[in-house]
Motif scaffolding. Structure first.
Motif, mmCIF file in Angstrom:
data_model
loop_
_atom_site.group_PDB
_atom_site.id
_atom_site.type_symbol
_atom_site.label_atom_id
_atom_site.label_comp_id
_atom_site.label_asym_id
_atom_site.label_seq_id
_atom_site.Cartn_x
_atom_site.Cartn_y
_atom_site.Cartn_z
ATOM 1 N N GLU B 182 0.840 -1.204 0.000
ATOM 2 C CA GLU B 182 0.000 0.000 0.000
ATOM 3 C C GLU B 182 0.872 1.252 0.000
ATOM 4 O O GLU B 182 0.620 2.219 -0.710
ATOM 5 C CB GLU B 182 -0.913 0.016 1.227
ATOM 6 C CG GLU B 182 -2.141 -0.870 1.087
ATOM 7 C CD GLU B 182 -2.875 -1.045 2.410
ATOM 8 O OE1 GLU B 182 -4.038 -1.440 2.356
ATOM 9 O OE2 GLU B 182 -2.268 -0.776 3.468
ATOM 10 N N ALA B 183 1.942 1.190 0.836
ATOM 11 C CA ALA B 183 2.845 2.340 0.920
ATOM 12 C C ALA B 183 3.525 2.579 -0.420
ATOM 13 O O ALA B 183 3.657 3.733 -0.866
ATOM 14 C CB ALA B 183 3.905 2.092 2.001
ATOM 15 N N GLN B 184 3.942 1.509 -1.071
ATOM 16 C CA GLN B 184 4.568 1.649 -2.387
ATOM 17 C C GLN B 184 3.603 2.289 -3.368
ATOM 18 O O GLN B 184 3.966 3.194 -4.139
ATOM 19 C CB GLN B 184 4.988 0.265 -2.917
ATOM 20 C CG GLN B 184 6.057 -0.427 -2.107
ATOM 21 C CD GLN B 184 7.441 0.096 -2.438
ATOM 22 O OE1 GLN B 184 7.579 1.065 -3.161
ATOM 23 N NE2 GLN B 184 8.466 -0.547 -1.873
ATOM 24 N N LEU B 198 12.809 8.947 -1.094
ATOM 25 C CA LEU B 198 11.634 8.504 -0.357
ATOM 26 C C LEU B 198 12.091 7.586 0.762
ATOM 27 O O LEU B 198 13.002 6.774 0.582
ATOM 28 C CB LEU B 198 10.676 7.736 -1.283
ATOM 29 C CG LEU B 198 9.758 8.599 -2.141
ATOM 30 C CD1 LEU B 198 8.871 7.704 -2.969
ATOM 31 C CD2 LEU B 198 8.927 9.532 -1.303
ATOM 32 N N ARG B 199 11.478 7.773 1.914
ATOM 33 C CA ARG B 199 11.778 6.861 3.027
ATOM 34 C C ARG B 199 10.464 6.456 3.672
ATOM 35 O O ARG B 199 9.530 7.244 3.736
ATOM 36 C CB ARG B 199 12.657 7.564 4.073
ATOM 37 C CG ARG B 199 14.086 7.834 3.640
ATOM 38 C CD ARG B 199 14.890 6.542 3.587
ATOM 39 N NE ARG B 199 16.263 6.787 3.181
ATOM 40 C CZ ARG B 199 16.679 6.854 1.898
ATOM 41 N NH1 ARG B 199 15.799 6.691 0.910
ATOM 42 N NH2 ARG B 199 17.948 7.069 1.622
ATOM 43 N N GLY B 204 9.502 3.688 13.920
ATOM 44 C CA GLY B 204 10.460 4.707 14.370
ATOM 45 C C GLY B 204 11.770 4.684 13.612
ATOM 46 O O GLY B 204 12.657 5.474 13.867
ATOM 47 N N VAL B 205 11.914 3.796 12.640
ATOM 48 C CA VAL B 205 13.158 3.724 11.868
ATOM 49 C C VAL B 205 12.851 4.084 10.422
ATOM 50 O O VAL B 205 11.801 3.710 9.883
ATOM 51 C CB VAL B 205 13.752 2.303 11.913
ATOM 52 C CG1 VAL B 205 15.093 2.272 11.210
ATOM 53 C CG2 VAL B 205 13.860 1.828 13.343
ATOM 54 N N LEU B 206 13.765 4.875 9.817
ATOM 55 C CA LEU B 206 13.569 5.245 8.421
ATOM 56 C C LEU B 206 14.257 4.212 7.529
ATOM 57 O O LEU B 206 15.426 3.862 7.751
ATOM 58 C CB LEU B 206 14.169 6.622 8.145
ATOM 59 C CG LEU B 206 13.463 7.807 8.794
ATOM 60 C CD1 LEU B 206 14.025 9.108 8.234
ATOM 61 C CD2 LEU B 206 11.964 7.750 8.523
ATOM 62 N N VAL B 212 12.046 -2.196 2.814
ATOM 63 C CA VAL B 212 10.959 -2.463 3.762
ATOM 64 C C VAL B 212 10.483 -3.911 3.588
ATOM 65 O O VAL B 212 10.241 -4.376 2.465
ATOM 66 C CB VAL B 212 9.797 -1.491 3.548
ATOM 67 C CG1 VAL B 212 8.620 -1.863 4.430
ATOM 68 C CG2 VAL B 212 10.266 -0.089 3.855
ATOM 69 N N ASP B 213 10.369 -4.535 4.710
ATOM 70 C CA ASP B 213 9.917 -5.914 4.724
ATOM 71 C C ASP B 213 8.449 -5.976 4.289
ATOM 72 O O ASP B 213 7.664 -5.070 4.589
ATOM 73 C CB ASP B 213 10.074 -6.442 6.157
ATOM 74 C CG ASP B 213 9.904 -7.932 6.193
ATOM 75 O OD1 ASP B 213 10.598 -8.599 5.420
ATOM 76 O OD2 ASP B 213 9.060 -8.384 6.983
ATOM 77 N N GLN B 214 8.083 -7.006 3.563
ATOM 78 C CA GLN B 214 6.711 -7.128 3.044
ATOM 79 C C GLN B 214 5.685 -7.102 4.167
ATOM 80 O O GLN B 214 4.622 -6.512 4.045
ATOM 81 C CB GLN B 214 6.575 -8.447 2.265
ATOM 82 C CG GLN B 214 7.137 -8.388 0.854
ATOM 83 C CD GLN B 214 6.421 -7.402 -0.035
ATOM 84 O OE1 GLN B 214 5.236 -7.160 0.134
ATOM 85 N NE2 GLN B 214 7.137 -6.794 -0.982
ATOM 86 N N ALA B 215 6.043 -7.725 5.293
ATOM 87 C CA ALA B 215 5.064 -7.871 6.369
ATOM 88 C C ALA B 215 4.995 -6.647 7.276
ATOM 89 O O ALA B 215 4.081 -6.521 8.081
ATOM 90 C CB ALA B 215 5.413 -9.098 7.194
ATOM 91 N N ALA B 216 5.984 -5.711 7.115
ATOM 92 C CA ALA B 216 6.065 -4.582 8.051
ATOM 93 C C ALA B 216 4.881 -3.620 7.880
ATOM 94 O O ALA B 216 4.270 -3.536 6.816
ATOM 95 C CB ALA B 216 7.372 -3.819 7.829
#
Lengths: 295, 644
Positions: B182-184, B198-199, B204-206, B212-216
């Protein structure tokens, strides 16, 4: 022809003797009583203003002594005399302008058309409205020419524009000023020349149709041409108005007036038709004064 | 002296003093010319000196200066604006306490200039980081001065100025626990921009989007620019909108909230009035009389009405709070990350920034623009940071309104008093005594007037007014405390002698020939005064008014007692009925100067503001006077005679 006021003469008048002249003036200076020489012509005139035994003091100093005189209607009466003789004081007493000076005290009375001037019951403001006055130095008010002329009506509460316009034009014509100022009636009166200002003051003085017009050396601050204008104006006003004029200038008195009063040290000395007074006065002192021998 | 004057050319014709040089000099009056001219010159020098100092200091306060980064021998670094330089004699112990390595050189440097050294006062700002606003830096300590290209001066809403170099500009897009996909997808929708990274923020971590992990669960998507030029460009792009939202928020906080609380306050007062009425009715007519019952019934009605207003107000209040919160959240998305001398990176929210500029790369036009923008802020905005920053608009407004009310009070009173003294009163010991008393009144210390104003106007008159008309508000005072009206009354009293004396002079200068002319026309005394004397004396009366205004506008001491305050939340004239609020306390430029100069925490920063405020006060007084002088000259022209 040469008569004196009935019963008021205390000493016989000696015309011929120069020594008598000196002694008479000295007697006046000493404060002795003196009876003026009043010419008979005045008896026949109808008077507007009567001065009856009028005395005036500035504090302790007496400025006018027992003045008795009549100012004939429709004529120009001038008052002459050396400086300090009381002629201006007498003039300012007629409309009670001397009331403004704190230390002035009077005795005797004056009457205008028979009505008393000096009495407690007299409303000074109403009294002054019956007289017009022109001063030595022109004193137009700091307002427009129009407002200057109609000032006496304004303070009476007159608001009708038609009446004011009519009075303004009549007065300015009367003062021979209309043609010069008719296009700038709304401009400040202080922008006029000295002679015009004095004529404006005359216009203001006659706008309320006064019974007597008092003039206190109206030409002394003017140049000869402006003086001529004013003198012509006095001639024109004669008949319509009764004019009492104080002047320092004997030629002027001779030119403009019908009657002349000669005053000295607060006393009326001689009073009669101008021509007679200047050419064949009753008293030696008068002759001396009008010919410039003293004063 | 007198011996010499005796030797002036005498009437006998023999010039005894002609050989004596000094006597001729005195006779010609030459020394007097020098004496009087010298007196005038001294006065002019003092006035011009004072004005020059104020103008010089006041004018340059707002001029932007470059930012210097000074690296010291001992490794410390200062960055900021140099506000002042001076010479001093450093004590030996100061140099002794320096590190060994650089002692020698510093000592030599100071010795080369006969023990004198130069130092500068650097405005380093960043108060929340360093605990200091200013630092003295001596020249012998400095190893190197640099002017960093991208050093920014940031004027903040709180904490004063900030100096630093930008390292990043960030825009945060909040995503409510979105999946990586979704973020992508969201990131794909964003406008592409040059130099942007883009981050994703995950717990709390950029992280870079690819990492980015798929499940995050992604909390936010952040756009970041790192090149200083890009940062500056983005700042220019978004700062205006952020400021607009901030203004909207302020309007909501001040105006809309104010309206709501005003309504509920009015309802509360009505209720209190009804309570008082019911109480009084009970006392006067007995508890069982029909009037008491009527009053009680009205009280109940008021209670219901007030509850309704309160409920409505609460709803409105919550709506406003919601809107404010939304604005805050939106503004919090934009921030600039700054590198300072003391910390690696500090984020600065865009909503905290009033103005920012790269001080070392300004063109002349930019400098002038910043200069005038600062003047605009100074003239039109409310103060912030304990009056040290921001504008002085409430103080300008208070000063002008108070001066005008004072003039409107003092001129009629003064003119009436002078008219009686000059025109009606009979001269005598009584009148002389009154005149002397008036003149002495001008010499009474102004603080005494302040004490009188507080005791008489505020407590006695104001207190009585409160008792009579504002009983419901008691014990909090309405008129029973300092306010702009009482301040104006007090100053009117203070300046009354000036107006009376000037008016008397003007009245006596009206030529008596004019009065006589008016009297001879049959005018009464009052008609003469009204139509001739007063118009003619008007320019002189205006002079009195001008003097009174100048005196009143510059007065501070009495105002501190009768209504001038450090910070007035509301202006004495505003859009809330009845529009004019004479009971309100107000700000005053004179008091503002005192407050800035002697009551502020950060006196170095306040000092230039003192001069600028003084300059402004002088200009306002001069402006008010100029206005009055123009009116007077117009009047004068009307009364000037061209003929003699």
């Amino acid at each position: 022809m040469m008569t004196t006021q009935t019963g008021s003469l205390e000493k016989p008048v000696d015309v011929a003797s120069p020594a008598a002249t000196g002694s008479r003036l000295q007697a006046i200076a000493r404060g002795e009583a003196f009876s003026p020489a009043i010419h008979a012509e005045l008896e026949r005139e109808q008077s507007v203003l009567d001065v009856d035994d009028f005395n005036l003091w500035y504090g302790a100093a007496q400025a006018l002594h027992n003045i008795n005189m009549k100012v004939p209607a429709g004529k120009v009466t001038s008052m002459i005399g050396p400086s300090g003789c009381g002629k201006s004081t007498l003039l300012r007493s007629v409309n009670r302008l001397n009331d403004l000076i704190d230390c002035v005290r009077v005795k005797g009375d004056m009457r205008i058309n028979g009505q008393t001037i000096y009495h407690k019951s007299v409303d000074v403001i109403e009294l002054r409205k019956r007289m017009g006055m022109v001063f030595q130095k022109s004193n137009p008010f700091p307002m427009s020419i129009y407002e200057n002329v109609v000032y006496p009506l304004r303070i009476d509460g007159e608001r009708n524009k038609a009446v004011l316009d009519e009075v303004c034009e009549r007065s300015l014509r009367g003062a021979a000023l209309w043609n010069e100022v008719k296009d700038r009636l709304q401009e400040s009166a202080l922008g006029m020349s000295g002679g015009q200002q004095q004529r404006l003051c005359i216009a203001r003085a006659i706008s309320a149709e006064p019974e007597v017009l008092l003039m206190d050396e109206p030409c002394s601050a003017l140049d000869p041409i402006a003086t001529n204008h004013i003198e012509d104006l006095i001639h024109e006003l004669k008949g319509e108005y009764t004019i009492l004029i104080v002047t320092h200038n004997m030629q002027q008195a001779a030119r403009v007036s019908d009657y002349t009063a000669f005053m000295y040290l607060g006393r009326l000395i001689e009073y009669g038709p101008t021509a007679t007074l200047f050419q064949k006065p009753i008293l030696r002192e008068t002759l001396d004064y009008v010919t410039g021998r003293f004063g | 002296m007198s011996a010499k004057t005796d030797r002036l050319p005498s009437a006998s014709g023999k010039r005894r003093g002609s050989s004596d040089g000094s006597a001729t000099l005195l006779a010609h009056g030459e020394p007097m010319v020098w004496l009087t001219g010298g007196g005038l010159a001294l006065a002019v020098v003092m006035i011009v000196g004072l004005l020059g100092l104020v103008v010089y200091q006041g004018i340059f306060t707002f001029l932007p200066v470059p930012v210097v980064r000074s690296e010291l021998h001992d490794g410390r670094v200062h960055m900021g604006e140099v506000t002042r330089r001076e010479s001093y004699r450093p004590a030996a112990s100061v140099i002794d306490s320096m590190p060994e390595a650089i002692q020698e050189r510093a000592r030599a440097e100071v010795a080369a200039t006969d023990g004198w050294a130069k130092r500068r006062l650097v405005r380093t700002g960043n108060f929340e980081l360093s605990g200091e606003h200013f630092d003295w830096v001596s020249d012998y300590e400095v190893a190197r001065d640099r002017f960093p290209e991208w050093a920014l001066v940031i004027e903040r809403v709180t904490w004063g100025r900030f100096y630093g170099e930008p390292v990043a500009f960030e825009i945060e897009h909040r995503l409510e626990k979105a999946t990586s996909a979704e973020a992508q997808a969201f990131a794909g929708l964003l406008h592409p921009a040059a130099g942007r990274e883009l981050r994703f923020r995950v717990g709390g971590v950029l992280l870079a989007p690819e990492a980015v992990d798929q499940a995050a669960q992604v909390d936010a998507c952040i756009e970041i620019w790192r090149d200083p030029a890009d940062v500056w460009r983005q700042f220019g792009k978004y700062h205006g909108d952020v400021r607009k939202r901030l203004e909207r928020r302020q309007r909501l906080e001040k105006h809309d909230t104010g309206k709501v609380s005003h309504r509920s306050e009015a309802a509360r007062l009505e209720l209190r009035e009804a309570e008082i009425a019911a109480e009084k009715a009970g006392q006067r007519h007995g508890p069982d009389s029909p009037r008491t019952a009527e009053a009680r019934r009205r009280l109940e009605e008021q209670r219901v009405a007030q509850a309704a207003v309160d409920a409505e107000g609460l709803g409105e209040f919550q709506r406003i709070r919601g809107e404010i919160q939304a604005l805050n959240q939106e503004n919090a998305r934009y921030r600039m990350v700054m590198k300072t001398t003391s910390t690696a990176e500090t984020p600065v929210s865009l909503s905290d920034i009033v103005r920012a500029y790269p001080a070392n790369q300004l063109s002349l036009g930019d400098k002038i623009g910043i200069y005038f923008s600062r003047w605009g802020e100074f003239l039109a905005d409310d103060p912030r940071e304990a009056n040290m920053e921001g504008g002085v608009w409430p103080a300008i407004f208070g000063t002008v309104v108070m001066t005008l009310i004072m003039s409107m009070l003092v001129v009629p009173f003064g003119v009436l008093a002078a008219l009686y003294l000059r025109e009606y009163a009979k001269a005598g010991p009584m009148i002389s005594a009154v005149r002397i008393a008036i003149n002495n009144l001008a010499g009474v210390p102004s603080i005494v007037f302040g004490v009188f104003g507080l005791g008489f106007f505020c407590y006695l008159v104001g207190g009585s007014i409160d008792q009579l008309f504002f009983e419901a508000k008691l014990p909090s005072p309405t008129y029973g405390t300092g306010g702009i009206m009482w301040a104006s009354f007090t100053l009117a009293l203070l300046t009354l002698p000036v107006v009376i004396v000037a008016t008397e002079e003007a009245l006596s200068a009206v030529p008596s020939s004019m009065r006589e002319g008016s009297y001879a026309c049959g005018a009464s005394k009052w008609q003469t005064i009204k139509r001739i004397v007063l118009p003619r004396a008007m320019p002189g009366i205006m002079t009195g008014m001008i003097l009174a205004m100048a005196r009143g506008a510059g007065e501070v001491a009495p105002l501190m007692l009768v209504g001038a305050v450090k910070l007035a939340p509301e202006l004495p004239i505003d859009s809330v009925f009845p529009f004019l609020h004479p009971e309100r306390s107000f700000m005053h430029l004179g008091f503002h100067i005192f407050d800035l100069g002697f009551q502020s925490q950060n006196s170095e920063a306040a000092k230039p503001m003192v001069f600028t405020t003084t300059l402004l006060l002088i200009l306002i007084v001069a402006g008010l006077n100029l206005f009055a002088v123009m009116i007077r000259n117009r009047l004068r022209k009307r009364f000037q005679s061209s003929a003699f």
